[in-house]
Design a protein around this motif. Sequence first.
Motif, PDB file in Angstrom:
ATOM      1  N   TRP A   1      11.121  49.527  67.568  1.00 46.51           N
ATOM      2  CA  TRP A   1      12.147  50.687  68.069  1.00 46.51           C
ATOM      3  C   TRP A   1      12.290  51.835  66.947  1.00 46.51           C
ATOM      4  O   TRP A   1      12.775  52.261  66.752  1.00 46.51           O
ATOM      5  CB  TRP A   1      13.478  49.767  68.143  1.00 46.51           C
ATOM      6  CG  TRP A   1      14.473  50.824  68.550  1.00 46.51           C
ATOM      7  CD1 TRP A   1      14.535  50.986  69.979  1.00 46.51           C
ATOM      8  CD2 TRP A   1      15.220  50.991  67.306  1.00 46.51           C
ATOM      9  NE1 TRP A   1      15.296  52.228  69.866  1.00 46.51           N
ATOM     10  CE2 TRP A   1      16.157  51.862  68.249  1.00 46.51           C
ATOM     11  CE3 TRP A   1      15.625  50.346  66.492  1.00 46.51           C
ATOM     12  CZ2 TRP A   1      17.240  52.589  67.942  1.00 46.51           C
ATOM     13  CZ3 TRP A   1      16.789  51.154  65.434  1.00 46.51           C
ATOM     14  CH2 TRP A   1      17.849  52.092  66.584  1.00 46.51           C
TER      15      TRP A   1
ATOM     16  N   ARG B   1      10.977  46.877  75.526  1.00 47.44           N
ATOM     17  CA  ARG B   1      11.454  45.881  76.131  1.00 47.44           C
ATOM     18  C   ARG B   1      11.001  45.138  77.059  1.00 47.44           C
ATOM     19  O   ARG B   1      11.754  43.715  77.506  1.00 47.44           O
ATOM     20  CB  ARG B   1      12.389  46.585  77.555  1.00 47.44           C
ATOM     21  CG  ARG B   1      13.867  47.939  76.680  1.00 47.44           C
ATOM     22  CD  ARG B   1      14.366  48.130  77.877  1.00 47.44           C
ATOM     23  NE  ARG B   1      16.241  48.983  77.604  1.00 47.44           N
ATOM     24  CZ  ARG B   1      17.030  48.762  77.567  1.00 47.44           C
ATOM     25  NH1 ARG B   1      17.883  47.460  78.389  1.00 47.44           N
ATOM     26  NH2 ARG B   1      17.680  49.348  77.622  1.00 47.44           N
TER      27      ARG B   1
ATOM     28  N   GLU C   1      15.613  59.091  81.235  1.00 48.81           N
ATOM     29  CA  GLU C   1      14.635  57.825  81.364  1.00 48.81           C
ATOM     30  C   GLU C   1      14.357  57.304  80.274  1.00 48.81           C
ATOM     31  O   GLU C   1      13.575  57.789  79.151  1.00 48.81           O
ATOM     32  CB  GLU C   1      12.967  58.185  82.244  1.00 48.81           C
ATOM     33  CG  GLU C   1      13.927  58.735  84.179  1.00 48.81           C
ATOM     34  CD  GLU C   1      14.633  57.846  84.961  1.00 48.81           C
ATOM     35  OE1 GLU C   1      13.555  56.151  84.023  1.00 48.81           O
ATOM     36  OE2 GLU C   1      15.202  57.662  84.827  1.00 48.81           O
ATOM     37  N   ARG C   2      13.833  55.919  80.118  1.00 49.58           N
ATOM     38  CA  ARG C   2      13.344  55.791  79.139  1.00 49.58           C
ATOM     39  C   ARG C   2      11.897  55.928  79.360  1.00 49.58           C
ATOM     40  O   ARG C   2      10.990  56.076  79.739  1.00 49.58           O
ATOM     41  CB  ARG C   2      13.461  53.896  78.409  1.00 49.58           C
ATOM     42  CG  ARG C   2      12.660  53.275  79.363  1.00 49.58           C
ATOM     43  CD  ARG C   2      13.300  51.508  78.945  1.00 49.58           C
ATOM     44  NE  ARG C   2      14.512  51.265  79.476  1.00 49.58           N
ATOM     45  CZ  ARG C   2      15.167  50.984  80.917  1.00 49.58           C
ATOM     46  NH1 ARG C   2      14.324  50.254  81.467  1.00 49.58           N
ATOM     47  NH2 ARG C   2      16.237  50.728  80.799  1.00 49.58           N
ATOM     48  N   ASN C   3      10.888  56.389  77.741  1.00 47.96           N
ATOM     49  CA  ASN C   3       9.820  56.308  77.876  1.00 47.96           C
ATOM     50  C   ASN C   3       8.753  55.410  77.727  1.00 47.96           C
ATOM     51  O   ASN C   3       9.457  54.100  77.694  1.00 47.96           O
ATOM     52  CB  ASN C   3       9.742  57.578  76.403  1.00 47.96           C
ATOM     53  CG  ASN C   3      10.287  56.600  75.012  1.00 47.96           C
ATOM     54  OD1 ASN C   3      10.044  55.235  74.989  1.00 47.96           O
ATOM     55  ND2 ASN C   3      10.417  57.366  73.938  1.00 47.96           N
TER      56      ASN C   3
ATOM     57  N   GLY D   1      14.217  46.899  82.918  1.00 42.75           N
ATOM     58  CA  GLY D   1      15.019  48.131  83.152  1.00 42.75           C
ATOM     59  C   GLY D   1      15.538  48.209  85.020  1.00 42.75           C
ATOM     60  O   GLY D   1      15.791  49.026  85.657  1.00 42.75           O
TER      61      GLY D   1
ATOM     62  N   THR E   1      17.837  49.936  74.082  1.00 41.53           N
ATOM     63  CA  THR E   1      17.043  49.304  73.836  1.00 41.53           C
ATOM     64  C   THR E   1      16.842  49.001  72.252  1.00 41.53           C
ATOM     65  O   THR E   1      16.212  47.692  72.091  1.00 41.53           O
ATOM     66  CB  THR E   1      15.903  50.305  73.169  1.00 41.53           C
ATOM     67  OG1 THR E   1      15.584  51.276  74.672  1.00 41.53           O
ATOM     68  CG2 THR E   1      14.504  49.928  73.266  1.00 41.53           C
TER      69      THR E   1
ATOM     70  N   GLU F   1       9.339  52.606  74.624  1.00 40.08           N
ATOM     71  CA  GLU F   1      10.328  51.995  74.268  1.00 40.08           C
ATOM     72  C   GLU F   1      10.230  50.823  75.817  1.00 40.08           C
ATOM     73  O   GLU F   1      11.073  49.646  76.118  1.00 40.08           O
ATOM     74  CB  GLU F   1      11.963  52.915  75.538  1.00 40.08           C
ATOM     75  CG  GLU F   1      12.650  53.614  74.580  1.00 40.08           C
ATOM     76  CD  GLU F   1      13.523  54.384  74.514  1.00 40.08           C
ATOM     77  OE1 GLU F   1      13.862  55.325  73.696  1.00 40.08           O
ATOM     78  OE2 GLU F   1      13.286  55.009  75.383  1.00 40.08           O
TER      79      GLU F   1
ATOM     80  N   THR G   1      19.877  55.123  75.881  1.00 39.64           N
ATOM     81  CA  THR G   1      19.367  54.441  76.369  1.00 39.64           C
ATOM     82  C   THR G   1      18.603  53.930  75.587  1.00 39.64           C
ATOM     83  O   THR G   1      18.202  52.392  74.767  1.00 39.64           O
ATOM     84  CB  THR G   1      18.677  55.362  76.642  1.00 39.64           C
ATOM     85  OG1 THR G   1      18.755  55.926  78.405  1.00 39.64           O
ATOM     86  CG2 THR G   1      16.591  55.037  77.209  1.00 39.64           C
ATOM     87  N   ALA G   2      18.265  54.640  74.029  1.00 43.34           N
ATOM     88  CA  ALA G   2      17.719  53.836  72.702  1.00 43.34           C
ATOM     89  C   ALA G   2      18.618  52.694  72.477  1.00 43.34           C
ATOM     90  O   ALA G   2      17.714  52.260  71.329  1.00 43.34           O
ATOM     91  CB  ALA G   2      17.864  55.598  71.938  1.00 43.34           C
TER      92      ALA G   2
END
Length: 159
Positions: free
Chosen positions: A83, A45, A36-38, A14, A102, A41, A98-99
């Motif tokens: 995921w 990563r 923003e990734r949660n 990230g 990931t 996620e 973003t998803a």
Amino acid sequence: MIRFLFDCLLWGLGCQPRSVGTSSGFGSDQLIPTRERNAFEAAIRILSSLLFLLAAVTQLPTIELGFLTEPQLHLLAVASAAWGLQMLLRPSVPMDSTAISTALWSFAGYFPFFLLGNLSPFFDKDPTNLYTLIGQGAVVGALMVYGLFRDIRRENRAE
């Protein structure tokens, strides 16, 4: 090459370089800001990056970490499975860049094997690992298509 792999690892975690401000008012190279990734996620990563590092270490001739490619464990598929579970169990997470990034980064554990051409763990004795990789790609692709259709349907109903 090491610099490239290190940059890929940092991107997977990230970390992104700061972009120069532009006259258009946008602070990045994307016109639409990404979400923003949660935390889940981010954990996926980090797990994918750790699998990437372990797979890169196994490419050294003096180190043997055969548990990564054991057909019974399917350890390299764990990040994609996590995921997929998130996308199925949390429909509030949109299928956006973003998803998708990931999901693609969840395949990072396979990258050192293909980069160096050391495909013997996938073809020797038992082709289960190759079947797992193909199945993993198919399931992740199907979940991406499902998520996109889900988001399109949600947008149509909102109008």
